[in-house]
Write a protein that holds these residues in place. Structure first.
Motif, PDB file in Angstrom:
ATOM      1  N   ALA A  27       0.830  -1.203   0.000  1.00 27.81           N
ATOM      2  CA  ALA A  27       0.000   0.000   0.000  1.00 27.81           C
ATOM      3  C   ALA A  27       0.869   1.259   0.000  1.00 27.81           C
ATOM      4  CB  ALA A  27      -0.923  -0.006   1.213  1.00 27.81           C
ATOM      5  N   ARG A  28       2.026   1.167   0.675  1.00 25.86           N
ATOM      6  CA  ARG A  28       2.910   2.349   0.745  1.00 25.86           C
ATOM      7  C   ARG A  28       3.436   2.770  -0.626  1.00 25.86           C
ATOM      8  NH1 ARG A  28       4.286   0.464   5.817  1.00 25.86           N
ATOM      9  NH2 ARG A  28       5.984  -0.889   5.103  1.00 25.86           N
ATOM     10  N   LEU A  29       3.483   1.813  -1.567  1.00 22.23           N
ATOM     11  CA  LEU A  29       3.948   2.161  -2.916  1.00 22.23           C
ATOM     12  C   LEU A  29       3.041   3.212  -3.553  1.00 22.23           C
ATOM     13  CD1 LEU A  29       4.674  -1.411  -4.345  1.00 22.23           C
ATOM     14  CD2 LEU A  29       6.374   0.280  -3.626  1.00 22.23           C
ATOM     15  N   PHE A  30       1.780   3.227  -3.096  1.00 20.52           N
ATOM     16  CA  PHE A  30       0.796   4.120  -3.720  1.00 20.52           C
ATOM     17  C   PHE A  30       0.462   5.298  -2.823  1.00 20.52           C
ATOM     18  CE2 PHE A  30       0.280  -0.213  -5.191  1.00 20.52           C
ATOM     19  CZ  PHE A  30       0.385  -0.065  -6.562  1.00 20.52           C
ATOM     20  N   ALA A  31       1.355   5.605  -1.900  1.00 24.07           N
ATOM     21  CA  ALA A  31       1.096   6.640  -0.902  1.00 24.07           C
ATOM     22  C   ALA A  31       0.756   7.999  -1.536  1.00 24.07           C
ATOM     23  CB  ALA A  31       2.302   6.773   0.026  1.00 24.07           C
ATOM     24  N   ASP A  32       1.345   8.265  -2.729  1.00 23.22           N
ATOM     25  CA  ASP A  32       1.125   9.574  -3.338  1.00 23.22           C
ATOM     26  C   ASP A  32      -0.048   9.587  -4.316  1.00 23.22           C
ATOM     27  OD1 ASP A  32       3.427  10.193  -1.958  1.00 23.22           O
ATOM     28  OD2 ASP A  32       4.722   9.784  -3.694  1.00 23.22           O
ATOM     29  N   GLU A  33      -0.695   8.438  -4.461  1.00 18.69           N
ATOM     30  CA  GLU A  33      -1.789   8.359  -5.430  1.00 18.69           C
ATOM     31  C   GLU A  33      -3.069   8.931  -4.841  1.00 18.69           C
ATOM     32  OE1 GLU A  33      -1.901   7.243  -8.847  1.00 18.69           O
ATOM     33  OE2 GLU A  33       0.111   7.884  -8.237  1.00 18.69           O
ATOM     34  N   GLU A  34      -3.872   9.493  -5.685  1.00 19.86           N
ATOM     35  CA  GLU A  34      -5.155  10.043  -5.256  1.00 19.86           C
ATOM     36  C   GLU A  34      -6.214   9.519  -6.198  1.00 19.86           C
ATOM     37  OE1 GLU A  34      -6.867  11.167  -2.443  1.00 19.86           O
ATOM     38  OE2 GLU A  34      -4.820  11.940  -2.227  1.00 19.86           O
ATOM     39  N   PRO A  35      -7.134   8.684  -5.841  1.00 19.16           N
ATOM     40  CA  PRO A  35      -7.256   8.092  -4.501  1.00 19.16           C
ATOM     41  C   PRO A  35      -6.299   6.928  -4.330  1.00 19.16           C
ATOM     42  CG  PRO A  35      -8.976   7.240  -5.938  1.00 19.16           C
ATOM     43  CD  PRO A  35      -8.163   8.198  -6.772  1.00 19.16           C
ATOM     44  N   LEU A  42      -5.845  -3.998  -3.905  1.00 22.31           N
ATOM     45  CA  LEU A  42      -4.522  -4.646  -3.872  1.00 22.31           C
ATOM     46  C   LEU A  42      -4.682  -6.165  -3.967  1.00 22.31           C
ATOM     47  CD1 LEU A  42      -2.583  -2.590  -1.161  1.00 22.31           C
ATOM     48  CD2 LEU A  42      -2.298  -2.532  -3.651  1.00 22.31           C
ATOM     49  N   LEU A  43      -5.691  -6.675  -3.252  1.00 23.24           N
ATOM     50  CA  LEU A  43      -5.925  -8.123  -3.316  1.00 23.24           C
ATOM     51  C   LEU A  43      -6.319  -8.543  -4.731  1.00 23.24           C
ATOM     52  CD1 LEU A  43      -7.734  -8.655   0.118  1.00 23.24           C
ATOM     53  CD2 LEU A  43      -5.479  -9.542  -0.570  1.00 23.24           C
ATOM     54  N   GLU A  44      -7.113  -7.694  -5.396  1.00 28.49           N
ATOM     55  CA  GLU A  44      -7.475  -7.986  -6.784  1.00 28.49           C
ATOM     56  C   GLU A  44      -6.228  -7.999  -7.665  1.00 28.49           C
ATOM     57  OE1 GLU A  44     -11.623  -5.623  -6.467  1.00 28.49           O
ATOM     58  OE2 GLU A  44     -10.574  -5.369  -8.393  1.00 28.49           O
ATOM     59  N   ALA A  45      -5.343  -7.020  -7.404  1.00 32.42           N
ATOM     60  CA  ALA A  45      -4.103  -6.951  -8.194  1.00 32.42           C
ATOM     61  C   ALA A  45      -3.281  -8.229  -7.999  1.00 32.42           C
ATOM     62  CB  ALA A  45      -3.289  -5.726  -7.782  1.00 32.42           C
ATOM     63  N   LEU A  46      -3.198  -8.677  -6.760  1.00 29.57           N
ATOM     64  CA  LEU A  46      -2.439  -9.908  -6.479  1.00 29.57           C
ATOM     65  C   LEU A  46      -3.057 -11.097  -7.223  1.00 29.57           C
ATOM     66  CD1 LEU A  46      -1.771  -9.270  -2.687  1.00 29.57           C
ATOM     67  CD2 LEU A  46      -0.010  -9.530  -4.466  1.00 29.57           C
ATOM     68  N   GLU A  47      -4.386 -11.113  -7.315  1.00 31.95           N
ATOM     69  CA  GLU A  47      -5.062 -12.196  -8.017  1.00 31.95           C
ATOM     70  C   GLU A  47      -4.767 -12.126  -9.526  1.00 31.95           C
ATOM     71  OE1 GLU A  47      -6.234 -14.774  -6.733  1.00 31.95           O
ATOM     72  OE2 GLU A  47      -6.784 -15.600  -8.679  1.00 31.95           O
TER      73      GLU A  47
END
Lengths: 199, 268, 199
Positions: A27-35, A42-47
């Motif tokens: 989640a920290r990788l996306f700290a600067d993303e909005e939203p 993230l779980l979907e991405a892992l899938e």
């Protein structure tokens, strides 16, 4: 940012990371993303990633501290050679001991020590026995009944010799320079990569 | 150095540093940095060539047209500053100062018209500056290349089941023989351990015979000979047996004359 | 063994290996196979892998010492957060020394010093040797027999290059041949030209 993009970033991170990454770390990788993509995405991405690597040699797994890529178990035996290590070389003492056993067999440890002028450590004898280059062919009938050592077939195989007669005679050994050419011929004749565990 | 400064040069009110007891009131004219950053600034130079290149670039000068007098004056100002700030002044800076001074003096001297092939005294300096500049730029480009840990991240996955297998070292025949040669050389130093020239085949056969003899059991003498080996083979076996007898490793037993001879490993 | 299987084993090996694997190293994985896949089939396998990873976050690349997987450059900025420390910066002295060795190899320390105009510290040479970026390839036959340094494959690997040819060309600052003319021009502009009476 769509799920595919999130999946690629997560994939890059998992491939690059030396240790498993937790959902929080991802989640920290996306700290600067909005939203910020929430847990569910993230779980979907892992899938998505898991499916993309279906049938590949590596897979995404979940372990105690998070997610990581690893080589699929079924392929590990195939790449076991990657972890084969060859120690640099044998000591001078071991080579001298081996040479004396080859040329003066059958010979006792005491006789080797007498010629070398120094003691022969047990670990050298053990190494040579374990390597199956020497064996005990008898015991000398003197006090202590010391073992008599001789070389083995595996020893001959390693040096590409058919029999001990093919070892250069001692006087020639004294003149190593002239021996060079003969040896070059012998060594070339050796098979390129002989497995070491000859029976 | 004692050269008068051009009137155009700006002067500051407070001394910047003390050089040989004299206040150094002026910052060299192209030095647009706060005085407290000076030390860091001066240490950033990679040597006299680097400093000279900096001076030349600051004035937008073509290397080929270096006004030696001006550059020398500025260079010396920096060298004085370094001294004043007690920066470790590498000998190279002073060598360069001497070179600049020499060039300057040669440029002032009249030269014979004839000697046109004599090189401009600046040429050597220009060549060195250009050569250094090429590698200074090359180093910058090298620094900009993608590299591992910055732009390049190689994949190295864990393989939990993998175990390191230690293979034994390989030995070449040459290695073995050179080890033997060394032992022999050493052994010859003390006479009594001279290595005799026993035919190898005899010694090898000694091992074989010993192996065939089961401890404590009698083996028939003739069984040890293999007629298929021919005469030479029989002789070798016979010599091996004699050697073994001599070494008291085996004993020969004959019950009566012309009875079969038996061989037995000696037991203590 | 078909090409797909070979490709999967090669893929597993490249993913697991700490360093790039050469074609020879890859061939060793199949040392016990009968028949052993030859070079051409390994190259085909590598091509199969390259295509399979098209569009993924990692890619197969070739560098000086072999093949490796690495994160595609476009995704690297996204995962920079994984590393708390910024990547090390190299000093100018180190980079200039390295550039001289890369472009002028084999080169002695004295020759590097002559071009840089300053001495090269031993610690820089040691650092480069320890990183395995440079090595001693011989000794110059001049008094003192100074070591001659050259770059290694590990150096090229580090910069993601296949060979030295891929280094950016050495900058041409000014045409050196031009120098003569320019200096001749300057000559005329010089003040007082006094004949010393030799003419």
């Amino acid at each position: 940012m769509n799920n595919e993009q999130i999946a690629l970033i997560v994939e890059a991170a998992l491939m690059a990371s030396e240790r498993p990454l937790s959902l929080e770390a991802l989640a920290r990788l996306f700290a600067d993303e909005e939203p910020r993509p929430e847990r569910g995405r993230l779980l979907e991405a892992l899938e998505i990633i898991r499916q993309a690597y279906d049938g590949r040699a590596v897979e995404l797994v979940e372990v105690a501290s998070g997610y990581r890529f690893q080589v699929r178990k079924s392929w590990v035996p195939w790449i076991a050679k990657l972890w084969e290590e060859r120690p640099a070389r044998y000591s001078r003492a071991l080579l001298e001991t081996l040479a004396l056993i080859a040329y003066r067999q059958p010979i006792t440890r005491g006789e080797i020590e007498a010629i070398r002028g120094v003691s022969v450590s047990s670990s050298i004898i053990r190494t040579l026995l374990e390597r199956d280059w020497i064996r005990v062919v008898g015991h000398k009938e003197v006090p202590g009944r010391p073992a008599l050592y001789a070389t083995t077939r595996a020893f001959l195989d390693h040096f590409g010799l058919k029999s001990l007669d093919e070892l250069p005679p001692l006087p020639e050994v004294k003149d190593l320079e002239h021996l060079g050419e003969r040896l070059a011929g012998l060594e070339e004749a050796r098979p390129v990569e002989v497995s070491d565990g000859q029976g | 150095m004692g050269e008068p400064r051009p009137p155009s040069e700006p002067a500051t009110d407070r001394p910047l540093a003390r050089v040989r007891g004299q206040p150094l009131a002026e910052i060299p004219e192209d030095l647009y940095i706060p005085p407290d950053a000076l030390e860091v600034f001066l240490e950033a130079f990679e040597g006299p060539l680097d400093l000279l290149l900096y001076l030349i670039k600051r004035q937008n000068l073509d290397i080929l047209d270096i006004p030696i007098a001006e550059i020398t004056r500025q260079y010396m100002a920096y060298v004085e500053l370094m001294k004043a700030l007690r920066l470790e002044l590498a000998a190279e800076y002073l060598v360069m100062a001497a070179m600049l001074a020499e060039i300057k003096s040669r440029m002032l001297l009249p030269r014979p018209v004839e000697s046109e092939d004599e090189e401009d005294p600046r040429a050597e300096l220009v060549r060195r500056l250009q050569e250094y500049e090429r590698f200074r730029q090359a180093a910058e480009r090298l620094d900009e290349l993608p590299r591992v840990g910055r732009e390049l991240i190689p994949v190295h996955l864990e393989t939990p089941q993998a175990k390191v297998v230690r293979l034994p070292p390989r030995v070449s025949l040459t290695e073995l023989l050179s080890a033997l040669q060394e032992v022999m050389a050493r052994a010859e130093l003390h006479q009594h351990h001279r290595i005799q020239r026993d035919p190898l085949s005899v010694r090898a056969r000694m091992s074989e015979v010993l192996e065939r003899l089961e401890a404590g059991r009698f083996t028939e003498f003739t069984e040890l000979f293999d007629p298929a080996e021919g005469r030479a083979g029989v002789v070798v076996t016979f010599l091996a047996l004699l050697e073994l007898l001599k070494a008291a490793l085996v004993e020969l037993i004959q019950a009566e004359p012309f009875a079969p001879i038996h061989v037995k490993k000696k037991v203590a």
